[in-house]
Design a protein around this motif. Structure first.
Motif, PDB file in Angstrom:
ATOM      1  N   THR A  65       0.828  -1.206   0.000  1.00 46.05           N
ATOM      2  CA  THR A  65       0.000   0.000   0.000  1.00 46.05           C
ATOM      3  C   THR A  65       0.866   1.261   0.000  1.00 46.05           C
ATOM      4  OG1 THR A  65      -0.154  -0.094   2.421  1.00 46.05           O
ATOM      5  CG2 THR A  65      -1.935  -1.133   1.181  1.00 46.05           C
ATOM      6  N   PRO A  66       0.278   2.390  -0.417  1.00 47.95           N
ATOM      7  CA  PRO A  66       1.043   3.635  -0.382  1.00 47.95           C
ATOM      8  C   PRO A  66       1.465   3.972   1.047  1.00 47.95           C
ATOM      9  CG  PRO A  66      -0.914   3.875  -1.730  1.00 47.95           C
ATOM     10  CD  PRO A  66      -1.020   2.546  -1.016  1.00 47.95           C
ATOM     11  N   PRO A  67       2.601   4.576   1.221  1.00 46.89           N
ATOM     12  CA  PRO A  67       3.477   5.167   0.210  1.00 46.89           C
ATOM     13  C   PRO A  67       4.479   4.200  -0.415  1.00 46.89           C
ATOM     14  CG  PRO A  67       4.291   5.734   2.375  1.00 46.89           C
ATOM     15  CD  PRO A  67       3.024   4.938   2.577  1.00 46.89           C
ATOM     16  N   ALA A  68       4.605   2.965   0.105  1.00 43.15           N
ATOM     17  CA  ALA A  68       5.570   2.012  -0.461  1.00 43.15           C
ATOM     18  C   ALA A  68       5.250   1.676  -1.910  1.00 43.15           C
ATOM     19  CB  ALA A  68       5.614   0.741   0.378  1.00 43.15           C
ATOM     20  N   THR A  69       3.974   1.603  -2.232  1.00 41.08           N
ATOM     21  CA  THR A  69       3.524   1.303  -3.590  1.00 41.08           C
ATOM     22  C   THR A  69       2.776   2.509  -4.128  1.00 41.08           C
ATOM     23  OG1 THR A  69       3.282  -1.028  -3.052  1.00 41.08           O
ATOM     24  CG2 THR A  69       2.074  -0.245  -4.960  1.00 41.08           C
ATOM     25  N   LYS A  70       3.107   2.919  -5.312  1.00 40.67           N
ATOM     26  CA  LYS A  70       2.426   4.059  -5.924  1.00 40.67           C
ATOM     27  C   LYS A  70       1.109   3.608  -6.532  1.00 40.67           C
ATOM     28  CE  LYS A  70       5.583   7.245  -5.390  1.00 40.67           C
ATOM     29  NZ  LYS A  70       5.376   8.389  -4.561  1.00 40.67           N
ATOM     30  N   TRP A  71       0.031   4.242  -6.103  1.00 35.86           N
ATOM     31  CA  TRP A  71      -1.283   4.026  -6.693  1.00 35.86           C
ATOM     32  C   TRP A  71      -1.684   5.332  -7.328  1.00 35.86           C
ATOM     33  CZ3 TRP A  71      -4.845   1.177  -2.685  1.00 35.86           C
ATOM     34  CH2 TRP A  71      -4.295  -0.075  -2.398  1.00 35.86           C
ATOM     35  N   SER A  72      -2.109   5.279  -8.567  1.00 33.45           N
ATOM     36  CA  SER A  72      -2.479   6.497  -9.257  1.00 33.45           C
ATOM     37  C   SER A  72      -3.814   6.315  -9.981  1.00 33.45           C
ATOM     38  CB  SER A  72      -1.388   6.862 -10.275  1.00 33.45           C
ATOM     39  OG  SER A  72      -1.742   8.042 -10.949  1.00 33.45           O
ATOM     40  N   ALA A  73      -4.730   7.225  -9.699  1.00 31.98           N
ATOM     41  CA  ALA A  73      -6.022   7.251 -10.391  1.00 31.98           C
ATOM     42  C   ALA A  73      -6.416   8.716 -10.542  1.00 31.98           C
ATOM     43  CB  ALA A  73      -7.077   6.488  -9.600  1.00 31.98           C
ATOM     44  N   PRO A  74      -7.002   9.082 -11.677  1.00 33.06           N
ATOM     45  CA  PRO A  74      -7.373  10.474 -11.902  1.00 33.06           C
ATOM     46  C   PRO A  74      -8.270  11.023 -10.794  1.00 33.06           C
ATOM     47  CG  PRO A  74      -7.645   9.202 -13.917  1.00 33.06           C
ATOM     48  CD  PRO A  74      -7.371   8.223 -12.807  1.00 33.06           C
ATOM     49  N   GLY A  75      -7.866  12.166 -10.244  1.00 25.33           N
ATOM     50  CA  GLY A  75      -8.677  12.843  -9.249  1.00 25.33           C
ATOM     51  C   GLY A  75      -8.629  12.253  -7.855  1.00 25.33           C
ATOM     52  N   VAL A  76      -7.771  11.249  -7.641  1.00 29.02           N
ATOM     53  CA  VAL A  76      -7.687  10.611  -6.323  1.00 29.02           C
ATOM     54  C   VAL A  76      -6.386  11.040  -5.645  1.00 29.02           C
ATOM     55  CG1 VAL A  76      -7.480   8.424  -5.079  1.00 29.02           C
ATOM     56  CG2 VAL A  76      -9.039   8.627  -7.020  1.00 29.02           C
ATOM     57  N   THR A  77      -6.519  11.474  -4.393  1.00 31.55           N
ATOM     58  CA  THR A  77      -5.358  11.806  -3.571  1.00 31.55           C
ATOM     59  C   THR A  77      -5.416  10.960  -2.318  1.00 31.55           C
ATOM     60  OG1 THR A  77      -5.367  14.088  -4.368  1.00 31.55           O
ATOM     61  CG2 THR A  77      -4.157  13.643  -2.331  1.00 31.55           C
ATOM     62  N   ILE A  78      -4.386  10.175  -2.087  1.00 37.01           N
ATOM     63  CA  ILE A  78      -4.324   9.374  -0.871  1.00 37.01           C
ATOM     64  C   ILE A  78      -3.750  10.255   0.228  1.00 37.01           C
ATOM     65  CG2 ILE A  78      -3.323   7.341   0.227  1.00 37.01           C
ATOM     66  CD1 ILE A  78      -3.454   6.038  -2.580  1.00 37.01           C
ATOM     67  N   LEU A  79      -4.565  10.505   1.242  1.00 38.03           N
ATOM     68  CA  LEU A  79      -4.168  11.385   2.328  1.00 38.03           C
ATOM     69  C   LEU A  79      -3.253  10.699   3.326  1.00 38.03           C
ATOM     70  CD1 LEU A  79      -7.653  13.020   2.948  1.00 38.03           C
ATOM     71  CD2 LEU A  79      -5.753  13.922   1.587  1.00 38.03           C
ATOM     72  N   LYS A  80      -3.601   9.472   3.691  1.00 38.51           N
ATOM     73  CA  LYS A  80      -2.736   8.715   4.596  1.00 38.51           C
ATOM     74  C   LYS A  80      -3.132   7.246   4.584  1.00 38.51           C
ATOM     75  CE  LYS A  80      -5.276   9.368   8.921  1.00 38.51           C
ATOM     76  NZ  LYS A  80      -5.212   9.791  10.309  1.00 38.51           N
ATOM     77  N   THR A  81      -2.156   6.418   4.919  1.00 41.79           N
ATOM     78  CA  THR A  81      -2.373   4.994   5.088  1.00 41.79           C
ATOM     79  C   THR A  81      -1.848   4.611   6.471  1.00 41.79           C
ATOM     80  OG1 THR A  81      -2.076   4.583   2.728  1.00 41.79           O
ATOM     81  CG2 THR A  81      -1.867   2.697   4.181  1.00 41.79           C
ATOM     82  N   GLU A  82      -2.666   3.937   7.233  1.00 38.53           N
ATOM     83  CA  GLU A  82      -2.267   3.461   8.554  1.00 38.53           C
ATOM     84  C   GLU A  82      -2.284   1.938   8.542  1.00 38.53           C
ATOM     85  OE1 GLU A  82      -4.375   5.443  11.942  1.00 38.53           O
ATOM     86  OE2 GLU A  82      -5.564   6.258  10.278  1.00 38.53           O
ATOM     87  N   ILE A  83      -1.279   1.336   9.149  1.00 33.22           N
ATOM     88  CA  ILE A  83      -1.232  -0.110   9.284  1.00 33.22           C
ATOM     89  C   ILE A  83      -1.504  -0.433  10.755  1.00 33.22           C
ATOM     90  CG2 ILE A  83       0.127  -2.209   8.976  1.00 33.22           C
ATOM     91  CD1 ILE A  83      -0.335  -0.618   6.349  1.00 33.22           C
ATOM     92  N   ARG A  84      -2.494  -1.296  10.977  1.00 29.68           N
ATOM     93  CA  ARG A  84      -2.848  -1.670  12.356  1.00 29.68           C
ATOM     94  C   ARG A  84      -3.066  -3.170  12.443  1.00 29.68           C
ATOM     95  NH1 ARG A  84      -7.236   2.751  14.473  1.00 29.68           N
ATOM     96  NH2 ARG A  84      -6.188   4.606  13.661  1.00 29.68           N
ATOM     97  N   ARG A  85      -2.714  -3.719  13.603  1.00 25.68           N
ATOM     98  CA  ARG A  85      -2.966  -5.137  13.865  1.00 25.68           C
ATOM     99  C   ARG A  85      -4.463  -5.319  14.082  1.00 25.68           C
ATOM    100  NH1 ARG A  85      -3.830  -8.528  18.040  1.00 25.68           N
ATOM    101  NH2 ARG A  85      -3.781  -6.822  19.546  1.00 25.68           N
ATOM    102  N   VAL A  86      -5.025  -6.380  13.516  1.00 23.38           N
ATOM    103  CA  VAL A  86      -6.431  -6.693  13.721  1.00 23.38           C
ATOM    104  C   VAL A  86      -6.538  -7.342  15.097  1.00 23.38           C
ATOM    105  CG1 VAL A  86      -8.406  -8.048  12.930  1.00 23.38           C
ATOM    106  CG2 VAL A  86      -6.878  -6.947  11.264  1.00 23.38           C
ATOM    107  N   ALA A  87      -7.254  -6.675  15.996  1.00 23.47           N
ATOM    108  CA  ALA A  87      -7.373  -7.155  17.380  1.00 23.47           C
ATOM    109  C   ALA A  87      -8.452  -8.221  17.529  1.00 23.47           C
ATOM    110  CB  ALA A  87      -7.650  -5.983  18.311  1.00 23.47           C
ATOM    111  N   VAL A  88      -9.556  -8.054  16.817  1.00 24.86           N
ATOM    112  CA  VAL A  88     -10.684  -8.971  16.922  1.00 24.86           C
ATOM    113  C   VAL A  88     -11.273  -9.155  15.531  1.00 24.86           C
ATOM    114  CG1 VAL A  88     -12.977  -9.351  17.916  1.00 24.86           C
ATOM    115  CG2 VAL A  88     -11.207  -8.210  19.263  1.00 24.86           C
ATOM    116  N   SER A  89     -11.647 -10.385  15.222  1.00 26.39           N
ATOM    117  CA  SER A  89     -12.266 -10.673  13.926  1.00 26.39           C
ATOM    118  C   SER A  89     -13.536 -11.492  14.169  1.00 26.39           C
ATOM    119  CB  SER A  89     -11.286 -11.466  13.060  1.00 26.39           C
ATOM    120  OG  SER A  89     -11.907 -11.875  11.866  1.00 26.39           O
ATOM    121  N   ILE A  90     -14.584 -11.127  13.465  1.00 30.75           N
ATOM    122  CA  ILE A  90     -15.844 -11.872  13.548  1.00 30.75           C
ATOM    123  C   ILE A  90     -16.165 -12.417  12.167  1.00 30.75           C
ATOM    124  CG2 ILE A  90     -18.303 -11.751  14.060  1.00 30.75           C
ATOM    125  CD1 ILE A  90     -17.678  -9.299  15.808  1.00 30.75           C
ATOM    126  N   PRO A  91     -16.165 -13.733  12.003  1.00 31.27           N
ATOM    127  CA  PRO A  91     -16.432 -14.289  10.672  1.00 31.27           C
ATOM    128  C   PRO A  91     -17.863 -14.068  10.215  1.00 31.27           C
ATOM    129  CG  PRO A  91     -15.931 -16.036  12.263  1.00 31.27           C
ATOM    130  CD  PRO A  91     -15.876 -14.730  12.986  1.00 31.27           C
TER     131      PRO A  91
END
Length: 91
Positions: A65-91
């Protein structure tokens, strides 16, 4: 499991072109990224969008994911990407 939370803006006048780039260029890269589990994007409200991607490891999420990988689409600005551990998952 780790989540990449992506905050972005979309210019509504370029939304059709952004959707085309998203479907044809970005999604194929995401689907084939190491450790990819699933991804969700919600419709933008007032030009603000949000994506939630799940990966097996923190390293996989950061590398695909950005910023490590460049994603480009017209009119799209990626403001921020946060990486977080998933604490709980419900199937």
């Amino acid at each position: 499991m780790h989540a990449a939370l992506m905050h972005l803006t979309i210019d509504p006048t370029l939304a059709p072109k952004a959707a085309e780039a998203f479907n044809n260029e970005i999604l194929p890269k995401v689907r084939t990224a190491p450790g990819f589990v699933s991804g969700y994007w919600v419709d933008p409200i007032n030009g603000e969008g949000f994506g939630f991607l799940l990966f097996k490891t923190e390293e996989d999420a950061a590398a695909a994911t950005p910023p490590a990988t460049k994603w480009s689409a017209p009119g799209v600005t990626i403001l921020k990407t946060e990486i977080r551990r998933v604490a709980v998952s419900i199937p």
